[in-house]
Design an enzyme around this catalytic site. Structure first.
Site, PDB file in Angstrom:
ATOM      1  CD  GLU A   1     -17.010   1.984 -19.994  1.00 41.47           C
ATOM      2  OE1 GLU A   1     -17.921   1.372 -19.413  1.00 41.47           O
ATOM      3  OE2 GLU A   1     -16.763   3.191 -19.772  1.00 41.47           O
TER       4      GLU A   1
ATOM      5  CB  SER B   1     -17.122  14.466 -18.837  1.00 42.71           C
ATOM      6  OG  SER B   1     -16.027  13.578 -18.835  1.00 42.71           O
TER       7      SER B   1
ATOM      8  CG  ASN C   1     -23.710   2.897 -18.117  1.00 45.02           C
ATOM      9  OD1 ASN C   1     -23.774   1.911 -17.382  1.00 45.02           O
ATOM     10  ND2 ASN C   1     -22.874   2.956 -19.142  1.00 45.02           N
TER      11      ASN C   1
ATOM     12  CD  GLU D   1     -21.747   7.076 -23.681  1.00 43.11           C
ATOM     13  OE1 GLU D   1     -22.201   7.643 -22.692  1.00 43.11           O
ATOM     14  OE2 GLU D   1     -21.256   5.930 -23.649  1.00 43.11           O
TER      15      GLU D   1
ATOM     16  N   GLY E   1     -15.496   9.746 -18.661  1.00 47.39           N
ATOM     17  CA  GLY E   1     -14.791   9.694 -17.381  1.00 47.39           C
ATOM     18  C   GLY E   1     -13.546  10.558 -17.295  1.00 47.39           C
TER      19      GLY E   1
ATOM     20  CE  LYS F   1     -19.646   4.211 -17.760  1.00 45.58           C
ATOM     21  NZ  LYS F   1     -18.518   4.906 -18.331  1.00 45.58           N
TER      22      LYS F   1
HETATM   23  P1  13P Z   1     -19.135   9.452 -17.609  1.00 47.95           P
HETATM   24  O1  13P Z   1     -20.406  10.245 -17.452  1.00 47.95           O
HETATM   25  O2  13P Z   1     -18.620   8.910 -16.310  1.00 47.95           O
HETATM   26  O3  13P Z   1     -18.103  10.201 -18.403  1.00 47.95           O
HETATM   27  O4  13P Z   1     -19.502   8.138 -18.462  1.00 47.95           O
HETATM   28  C1  13P Z   1     -20.168   8.256 -19.652  1.00 47.95           C
HETATM   29  C2  13P Z   1     -20.625   6.917 -20.105  1.00 47.95           C
HETATM   30  O5  13P Z   1     -19.821   6.102 -20.521  1.00 47.95           O
HETATM   31  C3  13P Z   1     -22.055   6.607 -20.014  1.00 47.95           C
HETATM   32  O6  13P Z   1     -22.367   5.471 -20.719  1.00 47.95           O
END
Ligand code: 13P
Length: 241
Positions: free
Chosen positions: A92, A202, A1, A159, A165, A3
């Site tokens: 998000e 993470s 992802n 998640e 993050g 984003k």
């Molecule tokens: P990170 O791997 O940056 O923590 O993000 C996870 C995420 O939201 C994947 O959809």
């Protein structure tokens, strides 16, 4: 992802991954799906056309048809430019107003057009502290998947929001418990085998060494580390090491 990151030049970062994957011994067992921003779906699909790597989107509108929805794109339009998967219900998006009801409509529409869905669920730090994680997940699962009978194109991504993050990850014990609960809930809903459950939050070359020991986890939804070919390859390597 990926984003909201990346332009056309970011597609160059796939070169190393493609090269690595071609000669990787376990590539037959490994499924990789990149979910870039919508602006890159078509170009990425073309680039990956002769590989085993697939492309997905990060969200879609709930409508089955075209409509007056400025700025939105539905699942049919995503499929049309090469997406085979779509992430739905990411925290998000929940955070800016996406409800379980809307998520359910999006899932229905995406499945109807033949996309595979990556349905995200997860608790906030506060909910975890209040020890209501199971209750929260149960609600997200049952409302999100309401009236959905066929689980064959469904993937679940657990998640925990506090882990996204942040570099913070659940303990193996906690994660085993939560993912077992998720699978049990899914088995009940579908009255059959649970769809695959991915973990997200993470995930990197280091944390994957812990996660791979948890039997209930069938894969990963990687955010930050998916944008760097080196970090991404590290995850794959260390998973099998
Ligand atoms: P990170 O791997 O940056 O923590 O993000 C996870 C995420 O939201 C994947 O959809």
């Amino acid at each position: 992802n990926w984003k909201m990151f990346g332009g056309l030049n970011s597609l160059n970062s796939l070169n190393k991954v493609l090269k690595f994957f071609k000669t990787f011994k376990k590539n037959k067992f490994t499924k990789i799906v990149y979910c870039p921003p919508n602006t890159l779906i078509q170009a990425m699909s073309k680039k990956l056309a002769n590989s085993q790597i697939k492309v997905g989107a990060q969200n879609c509108h709930a409508a089955d048809n075209y409509g007056a929805f400025t700025g939105s794109v539905n699942s049919f339009m995503l499929k049309n430019v090469g997406a085979q998967y779509v992430i739905i219900g990411h925290s998000e998006n929940r955070e800016i107003g996406e409800t379980d009801k809307i998520i359910n409509l999006k899932i229905k529409s995406a499945l109807k057009c033949g996309l595979k869905i990556i349905f995200c669920i997860g608790e906030t730090l506060q909910e975890r502290k209040k020890k209501i994680t199971k209750k929260v997940l149960n609600k997200q699962i049952s409302l999100g998947l309401s009236k959905i009978k066929d689980n064959k194109n469904v993937l679940i991504a657990y998640e925990p929001i506090w882990s996204i993050g942040t570099g913070k990850i659940p303990s193996s014990q906690e994660l085993t418990k939560t993912t077992s609960f998720i699978k049990k809930t899914l088995k009940n809903i579908f009255r059959s085998k649970s769809p695959p459950v991915l973990y997200g939050g993470s995930v990197d070359g280091n944390s994957v060494k812990l996660f791979k020991k948890i039997r209930e986890i069938d894969g990963f939804l990687v955010g930050g580390a998916s944008k760097s070919s080196k970090k991404f390859i590290d995850i794959i390597r260390n998973y099998y090491r």
